[in-house]
Design an enzyme around this catalytic site. Structure first.
Site, PDB file in Angstrom:
ATOM      1  N   ASP A  26       1.022  -1.041   0.276  1.00 55.56           N
ATOM      2  CA  ASP A  26      -0.200   0.277   0.067  1.00 55.56           C
ATOM      3  C   ASP A  26       0.960   1.119   0.310  1.00 55.56           C
ATOM      4  O   ASP A  26       2.025   1.197   0.266  1.00 55.56           O
ATOM      5  CB  ASP A  26      -1.008  -0.018   1.214  1.00 55.56           C
ATOM      6  N   HIS A  43       2.575   2.781  -9.224  1.00 54.13           N
ATOM      7  CA  HIS A  43       3.323   1.088  -8.807  1.00 54.13           C
ATOM      8  C   HIS A  43       3.958   0.758  -9.798  1.00 54.13           C
ATOM      9  O   HIS A  43       4.430   0.307  -9.219  1.00 54.13           O
ATOM     10  CB  HIS A  43       1.391   1.419  -9.983  1.00 54.13           C
ATOM     11  N   LEU A 138      10.392 -20.824  -2.620  1.00 52.25           N
ATOM     12  CA  LEU A 138      10.094 -19.833  -2.576  1.00 52.25           C
ATOM     13  C   LEU A 138       8.798 -19.720  -2.931  1.00 52.25           C
ATOM     14  O   LEU A 138       8.887 -20.014  -4.590  1.00 52.25           O
ATOM     15  CB  LEU A 138      10.709 -18.453  -2.675  1.00 52.25           C
TER      16      LEU A 138
HETATM   17  C1  FPP Z   1      -1.732   0.505  -3.268  1.00 51.30           C
HETATM   18  O1  FPP Z   1      -1.620   1.808  -3.141  1.00 51.30           O
HETATM   19  C2  FPP Z   1      -1.093  -0.641  -4.656  1.00 51.30           C
HETATM   20  C3  FPP Z   1      -1.896  -1.419  -5.600  1.00 51.30           C
HETATM   21  C4  FPP Z   1      -3.601  -1.302  -5.556  1.00 51.30           C
HETATM   22  C5  FPP Z   1      -0.858  -1.941  -6.981  1.00 51.30           C
HETATM   23  C6  FPP Z   1       0.007  -2.769  -6.485  1.00 51.30           C
HETATM   24  C7  FPP Z   1       0.516  -3.192  -7.427  1.00 51.30           C
HETATM   25  C8  FPP Z   1       1.793  -3.888  -8.039  1.00 51.30           C
HETATM   26  C9  FPP Z   1       2.871  -2.875  -7.110  1.00 51.30           C
HETATM   27  C10 FPP Z   1       2.266  -4.375  -8.867  1.00 51.30           C
HETATM   28  C11 FPP Z   1       1.949  -5.584  -8.576  1.00 51.30           C
HETATM   29  C12 FPP Z   1       2.421  -7.078  -9.704  1.00 51.30           C
HETATM   30  C13 FPP Z   1       2.654  -8.443  -9.615  1.00 51.30           C
HETATM   31  C14 FPP Z   1       3.384  -8.837 -10.795  1.00 51.30           C
HETATM   32  C15 FPP Z   1       2.405  -8.719  -8.524  1.00 51.30           C
HETATM   33  P1  FPP Z   1      -2.784   2.586  -3.857  1.00 51.30           P
HETATM   34  O2  FPP Z   1      -2.739   3.024  -4.919  1.00 51.30           O
HETATM   35  O3  FPP Z   1      -3.718   2.077  -2.934  1.00 51.30           O
HETATM   36  O4  FPP Z   1      -1.684   3.453  -2.753  1.00 51.30           O
HETATM   37  P2  FPP Z   1      -2.332   4.583  -2.515  1.00 51.30           P
HETATM   38  O5  FPP Z   1      -3.143   3.779  -0.860  1.00 51.30           O
HETATM   39  O6  FPP Z   1      -1.130   5.617  -1.908  1.00 51.30           O
HETATM   40  O7  FPP Z   1      -3.736   5.213  -3.451  1.00 51.30           O
END
Ligand code: FPP
Length: 245
Positions: A26, A43, A138
């Site tokens: 997050d 992201h 893993l």
């Molecule tokens: C939350 O941050 C994050 C996500 C919804 C997506 C996270 C995904 C990745 C890091 C890529 C993963 C890919 C694979 C293949 C595993 P947020 O957008 O909720 O942040 P905020 O709370 O600050 O708005």
């Protein structure tokens, strides 16, 4: 290669590792906003942090790592961000599945495969699972279009579809109908960005999990943070509803 700082490693008992660590990645959006960048840039930086978590798990000898890549609620985000996240997951799998394979990582996926998940992404997930299926260092499980309540509902549907007598249903049987019956209970859940919620992540599997929260935003998460979480985990007492002398 970057490794976990020896001073951090020193305090960890490598023979007492949690078997299963789960991460709510997050804070990507806030990381970007703090820098005046569009949310998707956060992201993109989250990919690096994901690999930090994978390397941390490998170095520490954790057997299972599960990450929340996209929730059943994330469809409510602006269409451009949803589209980006779908393509981004696809792209990471395409670009990095061979690297994960070389590292001995087995990739698995949990979540609902409904009409909203593009066929192309489903094919990519199946390809990554097939490529890495015999790896054993893993198990990295990616939760995509995942919701903990949806998983329990889907397990109930599966039990009913098989015509199982309700009097025969117990916790052990229900667990066999979850998305991945082999997945062990989570020992440690990590959530970044200063939020103190489970947000519908692995509801069944988290029942007795220790929770570890940090203000660090996901793009800044490193293997040292993983080690710190393990250190703190090892200094807690798990009672599973019982008492300790
Ligand atoms: C939350 O941050 C994050 C996500 C919804 C997506 C996270 C995904 C990745 C890091 C890529 C993963 C890919 C694979 C293949 C595993 P947020 O957008 O909720 O942040 P905020 O709370 O600050 O708005």
């Amino acid at each position: 290669m970057v490794s976990i700082d020896p001073s951090v490693l020193a305090g960890i008992d490598l023979s007492q590792m949690p078997a299963h660590v789960a991460c709510v990645m997050d804070g990507n959006g806030r990381w970007a906003q703090q820098r005046g960048l569009p949310r998707i840039e956060g992201h993109k930086m989250g990919e690096h942090a994901l690999f930090e978590a994978v390397h941390g798990a490998l170095e520490l000898g954790i057997d299972w790592l599960t990450v929340y890549a996209f929730s059943t609620e994330n469809w409510k985000r602006p269409p451009d961000e949803v589209k980006f996240l779908i393509n981004f997951n696809d792209d990471i799998l395409l670009r990095r599945q061979h690297e994960l394979h070389e590292l001995g990582v087995q990739m698995r996926f949990v979540g609902r495969r409904d009409w909203r998940v593009p066929k192309r992404l489903i094919r990519r997930m199946d390809e990554a699972s097939a490529l890495t299926r015999n790896n054993s260092r893993l198990v990295l499980t990616i939760a995509f279009n995942y919701g903990g309540r949806a998983e329990i509902v889907d397990a109930c549907k599966s039990l009913m579809a098989q015509g199982i007598d309700p009097s025969k249903v117990d916790e052990k049987m229900l667990a066999k109908h979850l998305y991945d019956p082999q997945m062990p209970d989570v020992d440690l859940m990590i959530r970044t960005s200063g939020e103190f919620r489970t947000s519908n992540f692995l509801l069944w599997e988290l029942a007795y999990s220790e929770m570890w929260f940090t203000d660090v935003l996901w793009p800044d998460f490193t293997r040292e943070h993983m080690a710190q979480a393990i250190y703190d985990f090892q200094n807690r007492t798990r009672r599973y509803g019982g008492v300790h002398a």
